[in-house]
Enzyme design. Structure first.
Site, PDB file in Angstrom:
ATOM      1  N   ARG A 143      12.026   4.966  21.531  1.00  0.00           N
ATOM      2  CA  ARG A 143      11.033   3.650  21.306  1.00  0.00           C
ATOM      3  C   ARG A 143       9.717   4.398  20.832  1.00  0.00           C
ATOM      4  O   ARG A 143       8.683   3.755  21.313  1.00  0.00           O
ATOM      5  CB  ARG A 143      10.890   2.684  22.269  1.00  0.00           C
ATOM      6  CG  ARG A 143      11.809   2.015  22.836  1.00  0.00           C
ATOM      7  CD  ARG A 143      11.545   0.816  23.681  1.00  0.00           C
ATOM      8  NE  ARG A 143      12.712   0.025  23.961  1.00  0.00           N
ATOM      9  CZ  ARG A 143      13.843   0.551  24.872  1.00  0.00           C
ATOM     10  NH1 ARG A 143      13.316   1.679  25.642  1.00  0.00           N
ATOM     11  NH2 ARG A 143      14.824   0.002  25.156  1.00  0.00           N
ATOM     12  N   LYS A 165       2.628   4.497   7.886  1.00  0.00           N
ATOM     13  CA  LYS A 165       4.015   3.762   7.297  1.00  0.00           C
ATOM     14  C   LYS A 165       4.847   4.976   7.140  1.00  0.00           C
ATOM     15  O   LYS A 165       5.192   6.277   6.515  1.00  0.00           O
ATOM     16  CB  LYS A 165       3.635   3.184   5.933  1.00  0.00           C
ATOM     17  CG  LYS A 165       2.528   2.383   5.897  1.00  0.00           C
ATOM     18  CD  LYS A 165       2.617   1.684   4.304  1.00  0.00           C
ATOM     19  CE  LYS A 165       1.760   0.514   4.276  1.00  0.00           C
ATOM     20  NZ  LYS A 165       1.509  -0.078   2.858  1.00  0.00           N
ATOM     21  N   GLU A 207      -2.490  10.371  -7.553  1.00  0.00           N
ATOM     22  CA  GLU A 207      -2.721   9.905  -6.253  1.00  0.00           C
ATOM     23  C   GLU A 207      -4.265  10.243  -5.822  1.00  0.00           C
ATOM     24  O   GLU A 207      -4.959   9.480  -5.328  1.00  0.00           O
ATOM     25  CB  GLU A 207      -1.939   9.953  -5.143  1.00  0.00           C
ATOM     26  CG  GLU A 207      -0.403   9.222  -5.396  1.00  0.00           C
ATOM     27  CD  GLU A 207      -0.294   7.847  -5.073  1.00  0.00           C
ATOM     28  OE1 GLU A 207      -1.489   7.122  -4.874  1.00  0.00           O
ATOM     29  OE2 GLU A 207       0.713   7.265  -5.640  1.00  0.00           O
ATOM     30  N   LYS A 249      -8.448   7.495   2.067  1.00  0.00           N
ATOM     31  CA  LYS A 249      -7.480   6.971   2.706  1.00  0.00           C
ATOM     32  C   LYS A 249      -7.815   6.714   3.984  1.00  0.00           C
ATOM     33  O   LYS A 249      -7.434   5.767   4.377  1.00  0.00           O
ATOM     34  CB  LYS A 249      -6.036   7.725   2.314  1.00  0.00           C
ATOM     35  CG  LYS A 249      -4.846   7.281   3.213  1.00  0.00           C
ATOM     36  CD  LYS A 249      -3.592   6.887   2.335  1.00  0.00           C
ATOM     37  CE  LYS A 249      -2.573   6.125   3.193  1.00  0.00           C
ATOM     38  NZ  LYS A 249      -1.390   5.970   2.713  1.00  0.00           N
ATOM     39  N   GLU A 259      -2.277  -3.382   6.848  1.00  0.00           N
ATOM     40  CA  GLU A 259      -2.488  -4.199   5.478  1.00  0.00           C
ATOM     41  C   GLU A 259      -2.525  -5.744   5.916  1.00  0.00           C
ATOM     42  O   GLU A 259      -1.874  -6.576   5.349  1.00  0.00           O
ATOM     43  CB  GLU A 259      -1.291  -3.980   4.671  1.00  0.00           C
ATOM     44  CG  GLU A 259      -1.515  -4.304   3.211  1.00  0.00           C
ATOM     45  CD  GLU A 259      -0.612  -3.317   2.342  1.00  0.00           C
ATOM     46  OE1 GLU A 259       0.183  -2.485   2.743  1.00  0.00           O
ATOM     47  OE2 GLU A 259      -0.476  -3.926   1.178  1.00  0.00           O
ATOM     48  N   ARG A 269      -6.150  -2.730   2.770  1.00  0.00           N
ATOM     49  CA  ARG A 269      -5.323  -1.385   2.438  1.00  0.00           C
ATOM     50  C   ARG A 269      -4.519  -1.836   1.113  1.00  0.00           C
ATOM     51  O   ARG A 269      -4.262  -0.589   0.256  1.00  0.00           O
ATOM     52  CB  ARG A 269      -4.319  -1.455   3.535  1.00  0.00           C
ATOM     53  CG  ARG A 269      -3.383  -0.144   3.511  1.00  0.00           C
ATOM     54  CD  ARG A 269      -2.748  -0.027   4.937  1.00  0.00           C
ATOM     55  NE  ARG A 269      -1.999   1.399   4.688  1.00  0.00           N
ATOM     56  CZ  ARG A 269      -1.436   2.046   5.747  1.00  0.00           C
ATOM     57  NH1 ARG A 269      -1.917   1.906   6.861  1.00  0.00           N
ATOM     58  NH2 ARG A 269      -0.749   3.134   5.444  1.00  0.00           N
ATOM     59  N   ASN A 273      -2.795   0.133  -3.560  1.00  0.00           N
ATOM     60  CA  ASN A 273      -1.991  -0.208  -4.516  1.00  0.00           C
ATOM     61  C   ASN A 273      -2.200   0.197  -5.829  1.00  0.00           C
ATOM     62  O   ASN A 273      -1.424  -0.486  -6.799  1.00  0.00           O
ATOM     63  CB  ASN A 273      -1.158  -1.378  -4.259  1.00  0.00           C
ATOM     64  CG  ASN A 273      -0.412  -1.258  -2.963  1.00  0.00           C
ATOM     65  OD1 ASN A 273       0.152  -0.325  -2.523  1.00  0.00           O
ATOM     66  ND2 ASN A 273      -0.205  -2.488  -2.350  1.00  0.00           N
ATOM     67  N   HIS A 276      -0.342   0.703  -8.987  1.00  0.00           N
ATOM     68  CA  HIS A 276       1.457   0.691  -8.336  1.00  0.00           C
ATOM     69  C   HIS A 276       2.050  -0.557  -8.845  1.00  0.00           C
ATOM     70  O   HIS A 276       3.287  -0.511  -8.757  1.00  0.00           O
ATOM     71  CB  HIS A 276       1.354   0.903  -6.832  1.00  0.00           C
ATOM     72  CG  HIS A 276       0.868   2.220  -6.440  1.00  0.00           C
ATOM     73  ND1 HIS A 276      -0.095   2.847  -6.713  1.00  0.00           N
ATOM     74  CD2 HIS A 276       1.598   3.054  -5.483  1.00  0.00           C
ATOM     75  CE1 HIS A 276      -0.037   4.192  -6.004  1.00  0.00           C
ATOM     76  NE2 HIS A 276       0.844   4.096  -5.400  1.00  0.00           N
ATOM     77  N   HIS A 280       5.457   0.863  -9.863  1.00  0.00           N
ATOM     78  CA  HIS A 280       6.761   0.550  -9.305  1.00  0.00           C
ATOM     79  C   HIS A 280       7.735  -0.190 -10.160  1.00  0.00           C
ATOM     80  O   HIS A 280       9.044   0.307 -10.194  1.00  0.00           O
ATOM     81  CB  HIS A 280       6.410  -0.621  -7.992  1.00  0.00           C
ATOM     82  CG  HIS A 280       5.961   0.072  -6.890  1.00  0.00           C
ATOM     83  ND1 HIS A 280       5.081  -0.239  -5.850  1.00  0.00           N
ATOM     84  CD2 HIS A 280       5.993   1.604  -6.442  1.00  0.00           C
ATOM     85  CE1 HIS A 280       4.982   0.397  -4.862  1.00  0.00           C
ATOM     86  NE2 HIS A 280       5.298   1.670  -5.149  1.00  0.00           N
ATOM     87  N   HIS A 293       6.704   9.349  -9.495  1.00  0.00           N
ATOM     88  CA  HIS A 293       5.909   8.100  -8.914  1.00  0.00           C
ATOM     89  C   HIS A 293       4.581   8.094  -9.612  1.00  0.00           C
ATOM     90  O   HIS A 293       4.078   7.255 -10.008  1.00  0.00           O
ATOM     91  CB  HIS A 293       5.999   8.309  -7.441  1.00  0.00           C
ATOM     92  CG  HIS A 293       5.035   7.366  -6.745  1.00  0.00           C
ATOM     93  ND1 HIS A 293       5.425   6.065  -6.753  1.00  0.00           N
ATOM     94  CD2 HIS A 293       3.932   7.681  -6.133  1.00  0.00           C
ATOM     95  CE1 HIS A 293       4.542   5.226  -5.981  1.00  0.00           C
ATOM     96  NE2 HIS A 293       3.441   6.136  -5.907  1.00  0.00           N
TER      97      HIS A 293
END
Ligand SMILES: NC(=O)c1ccc[n+]([C@@H]2O[C@H](COP(=O)([O-])OP(=O)(O)OC[C@H]3O[C@@H](n4cnc5c(N)ncnc54)[C@H](O)[C@@H]3O)[C@@H](O)[C@H]2O)c1
Length: 391
Positions: A143, A165, A207, A249, A259, A269, A273, A276, A280, A293
Site C-alpha cells: 500500500r 503521476k 518539454e 513543473k 489535476e 496542472r 498539456n 499534447h 498525443h 513524444h
C-alpha cells in the site's frame, strides 16, 4: 539506517562554484503531503548518499532499472550501500515495455522474495517509462513504500520523474492504470545523459521548451540562446535550463497536485498539456513508432500557437517564435502531411476530454489558458498548415 546526525546533507551550490562537476541546484516541490527536493547537477549519482533525505527504518533498497542504464543503477547502488542499505537490483525491460501490468506483477514477486518492507524504498533509475512503472509498483506494494526517482532522460528530469503521476499502459490505451504517489526525492544527474540517443534528448528539449512557453519567458530566451549546446547534450548548458523547467513543473504541481483544477485558473496542472492534445493524437496515429513524444509535442505546440493566433487570442508572431525556437532545438515544425479528419477523430478520443475537446492556448509566452476547442475550420486549417515548411 544512518542516524540523522551522521548524515551529511547536500547543499545548494549554484552558479559561480569553482568545480562544475560538483555543483547542484535544489528545487523544492511542495504538496499536500509534504515536500521533496529535486536535485539537479553533475556527478550526483555518486553523491546520492549525501543528497537523499533520511529514510527512517529502511534496511534495503530495490533499485529498478532497464538494461541501457545498468551502469547508472550500479553507481546509485554503491551510494545506497554506503547508507547501510542492502541493495537489490531489479531489472525491467527498456522503454515503454516496462509499463505493463505483467512487469509490475513481476516486481511485486521479486519484492516479496527479497523481502522488502514498508520502510524500504523503491529507487527508480531510468526514463519516464521506468519511473512510471517503478513508481506504480512503489505506490501499490504494501500500500505504498518510499519512492526515489533518479531520471536518466531529459524528459524524465523535467517532467516524468516529478509530480507523482505513476502508471502503466493497457492494450486499450496508454497510462490507463495508475496512482498518484509522490517521490521522497528526485536526483537529476546531468552526466547520466551522456549515453542518451540524440532523438531522446530532442524529445526532452521539447518539454523544456513547453515549460518555458507556458510558465517562464526567461527560460524561452535562455533556451534560444543556448539551443546549439543544449541540443548537443552539453551538461553545463543544460543545467540551468533543466533547473528552470523543473521550477515551472514544481510550481504547477504544488498548486494543483491532482489535476483537480480541471483546466480552470492559471495554475491548473492541465497547462502542462500544452501541445499534447495534437501531440498525443499524432503519437496514436503513428502507433507510438517513428515519432518520439517530444517531436509530436513540438508539432502540437506549433498547431496550438497557430490556433491561438487564428482566434485572436494571441498576437501574430507567436507561432513564428515557436517555430524558430523548436527548429533551433532540432525539433520538427512542419512538412508533416496529415489527414485532418483522422487527426480530429484521434484528438476527440483523448481520455482527458470527457467534457468536450479543450485546448491549452497561449495569450502570449507565459500566459496559458485552457479553452474549449474553437470551430472545426480553425482546427482543420491549423492541422493543414503543418504540411508546409515554415519560412
Ligand atoms: N509521470 C508523468 O508525469 C509523465 C510525464 C511525461 C511522460 N511520462 C511517461 O514517460 C515515458 C517516456 O519517458 P522517456 O521519454 O524518458 O522515455 P523512456 O523511458 O521510454 O526512455 C527512452 C529510451 O532511452 C533509454 N534510456 C534511458 N536513459 C538512458 C540513458 N541515460 N542512456 C541511454 N539510454 C537511456 C530507455 O531505456 C529507453 O529505451 C512515457 O511512458 C510517458 O507516458 C510520464
Amino acid at each position: 539506517v544512518v542516524p540523522a546526525s551522521r548524515r551529511r546533507h547536500g547543499r545548494s551550490l549554484t552558479s559561480g562554484a569553482a568545480n562544475p562537476t560538483t555543483t547542484a541546484a535544489r528545487v523544492d516541490v511542495t504538496t499536500a503531503h509534504g515536500g521533496y527536493p529535486v536535485w539537479i547537477g553533475r556527478g550526483l549519482l555518486g553523491r546520492l548518499d549525501e543528497l537523499l533525505p533520511p529514510l527512517p527504518g529502511a534496511e534495503a533498497a530495490a533499485v529498478v532499472f532497464a538494461p541501457p542504464v545498468a551502469h547508472l543503477a550500479d553507481r546509485a547502488g554503491q551510494a545506497l550501500a554506503r547508507l547501510g542499505l542492502a541493495v537489490h537490483p531489479l531489472q525491467v525491460p527498456a522503454g515503454e515495455d516496462a509499463k505493463r501490468l505483467q512487469v509490475v506483477a513481476g516486481l511485486y514477486e521479486r519484492l516479496a522474495r527479497v523481502p522488502t518492507h514498508r520502510a524500504d524504498p523503491v529507487v527508480a533509475v531510468g526514463g519516464g517509462a521506468t519511473t512510471d512503472a517503478a513508481g506504480f509498483a512503489a505506490a501499490t506494494w504494501l500500500r505504498g513504500v518510499p519512492l526515489v526517482n533518479l531520471p536518466t532522460t531529459l524528459l524524465g528530469m523535467v517532467d516524468a520523474a516529478i509530480g507523482g503521476k505513476t502508471g502503466v499502459d493497457l492494450p486499450a490505451g496508454k497510462n490507463l492504470v495508475g496512482a498518484f504517489h509522490q517521490p521522497v526525492a528526485v536526483v537529476a544527474d546531468l552526466d547520466a545523459l551522456a549515453g542518451l540517443p540524440p532523438v531522446e534528448l530532442r524529445s526532452g528539449l521539447a518539454e523544456v521548451a513547453k515549460a518555458g512557453l507556458v510558465g517562464d519567458p526567461d527560460l524561452v530566451a535562455a533556451l534560444a540562446t543556448a539551443a546549439a549546446p543544449a541540443a548537443a547534450g552539453d551538461p553545463d548548458a543544460l543545467a540551468p535550463l533543466v533547473e528552470a523547467a523543473v521550477r515551472v513543473k514544481a510550481a504547477v504541481v504544488g498548486a494543483d497536485e491532482r489535476e483537480a483544477a480541471g483546466g480552470e485558473g492559471p495554475v491548473s496542472r492541465a497547462i502542462l498539456n500544452y501541445g499534447h492534445t495534437l501531440g498525443h493524437a499524432l503519437e496514436r496515429l503513428a502507433g507510438y513508432q517513428g515519432l518520439r513524444h517530444g517531436e509530436a509535442v513540438a508539432l502540437g505546440m506549433v498547431f496550438a500557437a497557430r490556433v491561438a493566433e487564428a482566434v485572436g487570442l494571441a498576437a501574430p508572431g507567436l507561432a513564428r517564435g515557436h517555430v524558430e525556437l523548436l527548429r533551433a532545438l532540432g525539433l520538427p515544425v512542419g512538412t508533416v502531411r496529415l489527414d485532418p479528419e483522422e487527426v480530429l477523430a484521434a484528438m476527440a478520443t483523448d481520455k482527458k476530454h470527457h467534457r468536450g475537446l479543450r485546448l491549452v492556448l497561449l495569450r502570449e509566452v507565459g500566459r496559458p489558458m485552457v479553452v474549449p476547442a474553437p470551430d472545426r475550420e480553425v482546427l482543420v486549417a491549423a492541422i493543414r498548415s503543418l504540411a508546409e515548411a515554415p519560412g
